[in-house]
Structure formats: C-alpha cells, structure tokens
Enzyme design. Structure first.
Site, mmCIF file in Angstrom:
data_model
loop_
_atom_site.group_PDB
_atom_site.id
_atom_site.type_symbol
_atom_site.label_atom_id
_atom_site.label_comp_id
_atom_site.label_asym_id
_atom_site.label_seq_id
_atom_site.Cartn_x
_atom_site.Cartn_y
_atom_site.Cartn_z
ATOM 1 N N ASP A 149 9.527 7.570 3.691
ATOM 2 C CA ASP A 149 10.171 6.160 3.744
ATOM 3 C C ASP A 149 10.579 5.883 2.342
ATOM 4 O O ASP A 149 11.941 5.948 2.280
ATOM 5 C CB ASP A 149 9.086 5.179 3.993
ATOM 6 C CG ASP A 149 7.685 5.197 3.584
ATOM 7 O OD1 ASP A 149 7.501 6.003 2.423
ATOM 8 O OD2 ASP A 149 6.720 4.730 4.057
ATOM 9 N N THR A 150 9.964 5.565 1.489
ATOM 10 C CA THR A 150 10.603 5.379 -0.032
ATOM 11 C C THR A 150 11.043 6.671 -0.637
ATOM 12 O O THR A 150 12.033 6.517 -1.452
ATOM 13 C CB THR A 150 9.416 4.897 -1.012
ATOM 14 O OG1 THR A 150 8.504 5.826 -1.430
ATOM 15 C CG2 THR A 150 9.045 3.578 -0.636
ATOM 16 N N PHE A 198 5.745 -0.504 10.973
ATOM 17 C CA PHE A 198 4.835 0.556 10.788
ATOM 18 C C PHE A 198 4.518 1.204 12.366
ATOM 19 O O PHE A 198 4.246 0.581 13.332
ATOM 20 C CB PHE A 198 3.715 -0.067 10.547
ATOM 21 C CG PHE A 198 2.716 0.890 9.973
ATOM 22 C CD1 PHE A 198 2.956 1.524 8.651
ATOM 23 C CD2 PHE A 198 1.563 1.386 10.617
ATOM 24 C CE1 PHE A 198 2.141 2.523 8.226
ATOM 25 C CE2 PHE A 198 0.744 2.453 10.241
ATOM 26 C CZ PHE A 198 1.046 3.230 8.915
ATOM 27 N N ASP A 205 -0.704 8.040 11.967
ATOM 28 C CA ASP A 205 -2.004 7.223 11.933
ATOM 29 C C ASP A 205 -1.861 5.752 11.236
ATOM 30 O O ASP A 205 -0.979 5.569 10.563
ATOM 31 C CB ASP A 205 -3.107 8.155 11.356
ATOM 32 C CG ASP A 205 -2.877 7.967 9.756
ATOM 33 O OD1 ASP A 205 -1.968 8.099 9.221
ATOM 34 O OD2 ASP A 205 -4.174 7.479 9.244
HETATM 35 N N1 HPA Z 1 3.037 5.160 10.142
HETATM 36 C C1 HPA Z 1 2.342 5.920 9.692
HETATM 37 N N2 HPA Z 1 2.352 6.602 8.621
HETATM 38 C C2 HPA Z 1 3.048 6.058 7.758
HETATM 39 C C3 HPA Z 1 4.348 5.248 8.113
HETATM 40 C C4 HPA Z 1 4.336 4.692 9.164
HETATM 41 O O1 HPA Z 1 5.182 3.725 9.696
HETATM 42 N N3 HPA Z 1 5.173 5.086 7.066
HETATM 43 C C5 HPA Z 1 4.343 5.918 6.016
HETATM 44 N N4 HPA Z 1 3.496 6.474 6.575
HETATM 45 MG MG MG Z 2 -1.209 8.297 7.278
#
Ligand code: HPA
Ligand code: MG
Length: 229
Positions: A149-150, A198, A205
């Site tokens: 993500d980041t 998410f 998880d």
């Molecule tokens: N889901 C699960 N774990 C994660 C996510 C997500 O969207 N983003 C970063 N870790």
């Molecule tokens: Mg996790």
C-alpha cells in the site's frame, strides 16, 4: 509481437503494471459464489474471485520465468499474508518448467513482518521472524508479497534484504493499493491495482481472521466490529 504455437500473445509488455480495478468497481454479490458460511455477515462483496487470482498468477509466473528463468532463484515469501500467493506462484512456475523442459532450481525462504492492527497500519514495522538470510548473498532473489500500500513496508524490507548483498532483487506483489500517502513504489510484477479499501481473503487477514477465505473480498463494517481487538 512474438507468439507461441497456440498463437497466444507471449511478449511481456513494459506496460504491464497489473490489472487496474477502478474505484467504482462494486465487486460481485456474495451469493454468486461459495465462501465459508461463518463469514456470511462479515463481507460486503467478492472483490476478486479466486479463479481470477489464479489466472493472473499464471501470467505473472510466465513473466517471471521469461525474466529470471536462466538462473536459480531464492524466493522470499513475506508472511503471513503472502503464503497463499507464494505457494500458487511457485506452483505455476513449477508447471511452466515442467511443460517447457526447463529447470529452475528454487529455494523458498520466509520472512515475517507485522505492521497492522485492526485495519490500520502502525508506524512501527517489525521483522518478527526471519531465518538467517545470509543465503541471499550473491543470489537472484524474488520477494513475494500479497499487498503493497504505502510502499513503506517494502522499502524497509528491501533495505533489510539488500544488506545481505544479493545479486539481484525482484518483487512480485499480488495487490497494489492506491493510497493517498503512497510512496509511488511499484513491484516489478503486479497482479492487480486496487482501490483504497480493506480487503481480506486469500491469506490476507483482519486480526488473523479471513485467511481461510479463497476469494479476495471487501470486509463489511459489521465484520470489522466483530473481529476488532
Ligand atoms: N487487507 C489486509 N492486510 C492489509 C491490507 C488490506 O487491505 N492492506 C495492508 N495490509
Ligand atoms: Mg495482516
């Protein structure tokens, strides 16, 4: 463009930055698929069906083979979320080798990182489990991660791995999330680019739940509440 005997497009384009799933993609209604009944109240939609994940993984495996298939590699699976993607990716690479009479010696190692509580990233990233990574010295390393993500986690991990002086490092990320605070980091091989929601399932998880779900799904507000710690 090259083609193989079946006429399928073969050449990996430089523009393969993953399948882009737009922000307005609503996902599929849950009722159109099967999933564990214990999660029936906890999900909003099927965001990426399991079969699509596998089909995309097959293509990533081919791209990886075309780039790295000439030298043995050390696959470094980022736990816990990366275990399913890594297992399926390694399986796909093995099938490609078998079908093309190639041999690609592969070691598979594991590293464990932790930075999430509930659905929030915490600033302190820990490498909580790692073998002695000195085996990476001088090797071609393929890091396999479920989600970027980041990009900060990956940056930390790359710094850590680089310290062992591998010959080359490539990164395969199944999902890249469009987040406002992103560093712009992109893995070398990307499965899907997704919106800032998410997601759970396929080993991803929420507080250790949902790893037993095959599809990648969007968690519901009720699900977040139920499994909050
Ligand atoms: N889901 C699960 N774990 C994660 C996510 C997500 O969207 N983003 C970063 N870790
Ligand atoms: Mg996790």
């Amino acid at each position: 463009m090259e083609s193989n005997m079946a006429g399928w497009e073969r050449k990996q384009t430089d523009t393969d930055k993953g399948i882009v799933i737009p922000d307005d993609w609503p996902g599929y209604p849950l009722d159109l698929f099967t999933y564990p009944e214990h999660y029936s109240e906890d999900l909003d939609c099927v965001y990426i069906p399991h079969g699509v994940i596998i089909d995309r993984t097959e293509r990533l495996a081919r791209n990886i083979m075309e780039d790295l298939g000439d030298h043995d590699i050390v696959v470094l699976c980022v736990l816990k979320g990366g275990f399913q993607f890594c297992a399926d990716l390694v399986d796909c690479i093995k099938v490609l080798c078998r079908n093309s009479n190639k041999t690609l010696p592969m070691r598979v190692d594991f590293i464990r990182l932790k930075s999430y509580l509930n659905d929030q990233s915490t600033p302190d990233l820990h490498i909580v489990g790692a073998d002695n990574l000195s085996v990476l010295n001088g090797k071609n390393v393929l890091i396999v991660e479920a989600i970027v993500d980041t990009g900060k986690t990956m940056k930390t991990l790359l710094d850590h791995v680089e310290a062992f002086k591998p010959k080359m490092i490539k990164v395969a990320g199944l999902l890249v999330k469009r987040v406002p605070s992103g560093t712009g980091y992109l893995p070398d091989y990307v499965g899907f680019e997704i919106s800032n929601r998410f997601v759970v399932g396929y080993a991803l998880d929420y507080n250790e739940y949902f790893r037993d779900l095959n599809h990648i799904c969007v968690i519901s507000d009720g699900g977040k509440l139920k499994y909050k710690i």
